[in-house]
Design an enzyme around this catalytic site. Sequence first.
Site, PDB file in Angstrom:
ATOM      1  N   LYS A 146      -5.120   5.737   0.600  1.00 25.29           N
ATOM      2  CA  LYS A 146      -4.216   6.804   1.052  1.00 25.29           C
ATOM      3  C   LYS A 146      -3.749   7.678  -0.108  1.00 25.29           C
ATOM      4  O   LYS A 146      -3.740   8.902  -0.013  1.00 25.29           O
ATOM      5  CB  LYS A 146      -2.998   6.204   1.763  1.00 25.29           C
ATOM      6  CG  LYS A 146      -3.306   5.463   3.041  1.00 25.29           C
ATOM      7  CD  LYS A 146      -2.046   5.117   3.812  1.00 25.29           C
ATOM      8  CE  LYS A 146      -1.068   4.284   3.017  1.00 25.29           C
ATOM      9  NZ  LYS A 146      -1.590   2.941   2.701  1.00 25.29           N
TER      10      LYS A 146
ATOM     11  N   ARG B 254       4.713   2.683  10.573  1.00 26.10           N
ATOM     12  CA  ARG B 254       3.852   1.498  10.564  1.00 26.10           C
ATOM     13  C   ARG B 254       4.065   0.598  11.772  1.00 26.10           C
ATOM     14  O   ARG B 254       3.445  -0.462  11.872  1.00 26.10           O
ATOM     15  CB  ARG B 254       4.091   0.688   9.288  1.00 26.10           C
ATOM     16  CG  ARG B 254       3.739   1.433   8.012  1.00 26.10           C
ATOM     17  CD  ARG B 254       3.929   0.552   6.807  1.00 26.10           C
ATOM     18  NE  ARG B 254       3.663   1.245   5.560  1.00 26.10           N
ATOM     19  CZ  ARG B 254       3.762   0.695   4.356  1.00 26.10           C
ATOM     20  NH1 ARG B 254       4.138  -0.572   4.258  1.00 26.10           N
ATOM     21  NH2 ARG B 254       3.504   1.398   3.280  1.00 26.10           N
TER      22      ARG B 254
ATOM     23  N   ARG C 240       2.608  -4.665  -9.323  1.00 25.41           N
ATOM     24  CA  ARG C 240       3.716  -4.647  -8.365  1.00 25.41           C
ATOM     25  C   ARG C 240       3.869  -6.031  -7.726  1.00 25.41           C
ATOM     26  O   ARG C 240       2.881  -6.726  -7.502  1.00 25.41           O
ATOM     27  CB  ARG C 240       3.461  -3.592  -7.275  1.00 25.41           C
ATOM     28  CG  ARG C 240       3.482  -2.197  -7.833  1.00 25.41           C
ATOM     29  CD  ARG C 240       3.582  -1.112  -6.781  1.00 25.41           C
ATOM     30  NE  ARG C 240       2.863  -1.339  -5.550  1.00 25.41           N
ATOM     31  CZ  ARG C 240       2.384  -0.348  -4.793  1.00 25.41           C
ATOM     32  NH1 ARG C 240       2.532   0.920  -5.154  1.00 25.41           N
ATOM     33  NH2 ARG C 240       1.766  -0.606  -3.669  1.00 25.41           N
TER      34      ARG C 240
ATOM     35  N   ARG D 266      -5.139  -3.846  -8.777  1.00 23.10           N
ATOM     36  CA  ARG D 266      -4.360  -2.627  -8.984  1.00 23.10           C
ATOM     37  C   ARG D 266      -3.232  -2.852  -9.989  1.00 23.10           C
ATOM     38  O   ARG D 266      -2.561  -3.862  -9.971  1.00 23.10           O
ATOM     39  CB  ARG D 266      -3.782  -2.170  -7.633  1.00 23.10           C
ATOM     40  CG  ARG D 266      -3.155  -0.810  -7.657  1.00 23.10           C
ATOM     41  CD  ARG D 266      -2.995  -0.263  -6.243  1.00 23.10           C
ATOM     42  NE  ARG D 266      -2.182  -1.119  -5.382  1.00 23.10           N
ATOM     43  CZ  ARG D 266      -1.962  -0.862  -4.091  1.00 23.10           C
ATOM     44  NH1 ARG D 266      -2.522   0.196  -3.524  1.00 23.10           N
ATOM     45  NH2 ARG D 266      -1.218  -1.673  -3.372  1.00 23.10           N
TER      46      ARG D 266
ATOM     47  N   ARG E 267       0.623  -8.687   4.452  1.00 22.36           N
ATOM     48  CA  ARG E 267       0.767  -7.281   4.818  1.00 22.36           C
ATOM     49  C   ARG E 267      -0.348  -6.826   5.757  1.00 22.36           C
ATOM     50  O   ARG E 267      -0.124  -6.042   6.693  1.00 22.36           O
ATOM     51  CB  ARG E 267       0.790  -6.416   3.555  1.00 22.36           C
ATOM     52  CG  ARG E 267       2.076  -6.587   2.747  1.00 22.36           C
ATOM     53  CD  ARG E 267       1.907  -6.162   1.309  1.00 22.36           C
ATOM     54  NE  ARG E 267       1.617  -4.740   1.165  1.00 22.36           N
ATOM     55  CZ  ARG E 267       1.190  -4.195   0.036  1.00 22.36           C
ATOM     56  NH1 ARG E 267       0.993  -4.952  -1.048  1.00 22.36           N
ATOM     57  NH2 ARG E 267       0.962  -2.908  -0.024  1.00 22.36           N
TER      58      ARG E 267
END
Length: 308
Positions: A97, A173, A237, A208, A248
């Site tokens: 995204k 969401r 993160r 990431r 998630r």
Amino acid sequence: MASLGISISSVAGGRPMRSLASSPSCSNNNKPFASLHATRSLESSRAPFRLEISYDRRFSAELRRQPLAAARSGPVVAAAEPEPMKIMISGPPASGKGTQCELIKKKYGLVHIAAGDLLRAEIGAGTENGKRAKEYMEKGMLVPSEIVVMMVKERLLQPDAQEKGWLLDGYPRSLSQATALEDLRIQPDLFILLDVSEEILIERVVGRRLDPVTGKIYHLKYSPPENEEIAARLTQRFDDTEEKVKLRLKTHHQNVEDVLSTYKDVIFKVNGDAPIEDVFAEIDKALSSILDKKSRTDSASMAAGMSC
């Protein structure tokens, strides 16, 4: 029928100059009302001169009728700026995204609004909403709608988003979030859904990394840092671990169908497994089509308004 006469004479010698004008009739055809035929260049004469114009009174009346005739031929429609686009983009974690949003923002000038960034800003500031949001995020659960929806609403109503259009990233969401936006009359022109396989998503998330200085996102495999100095300060993160991403993804799959049902008339599904350039090419086609449609609609509305 009317006529216009023009004559020019020399003031210094009182001698009339050679013929400079004719006085054709003024009619309703497409010929000009008057024509000027110079047989002697004015620029070549330094003597002062006097310009006299004589006309029949009917000539001015004829002129006054000309604009009316033009008006009867149809309205003159000015080009109108199309209404700003309102776009939502969604997908599971690490579906691309952010990358696609940068490409969209660069080409179309939309204001990029990421719900996740709004939440993290609240968490970083240590606000009450931030503390509550962090508890849910650490468990891989969705943050309650009442915490997020007002932050999103206030951002969408900012002048830059209203003027340039907006690109809402990662929100809504859940059905409750989508319903809350609908109740506020916040509706997109297009809902982009990036569809990526779970195996690829997990690999993307685990690798990431975030540069806390610049805010740039890197990936240890696909987009490594430029040098050792940057690599040394990269952080992960807290929700970018394999355990958290699986939670998630499970939550995402449980809720995505309900969200899609809300926007079923404007959904645009894209294969996010494809290369970045191919994914954007598909999105670009869809956005260009929306802009063209908005331009035609606005021009038609303006033409209708002028004809009233």
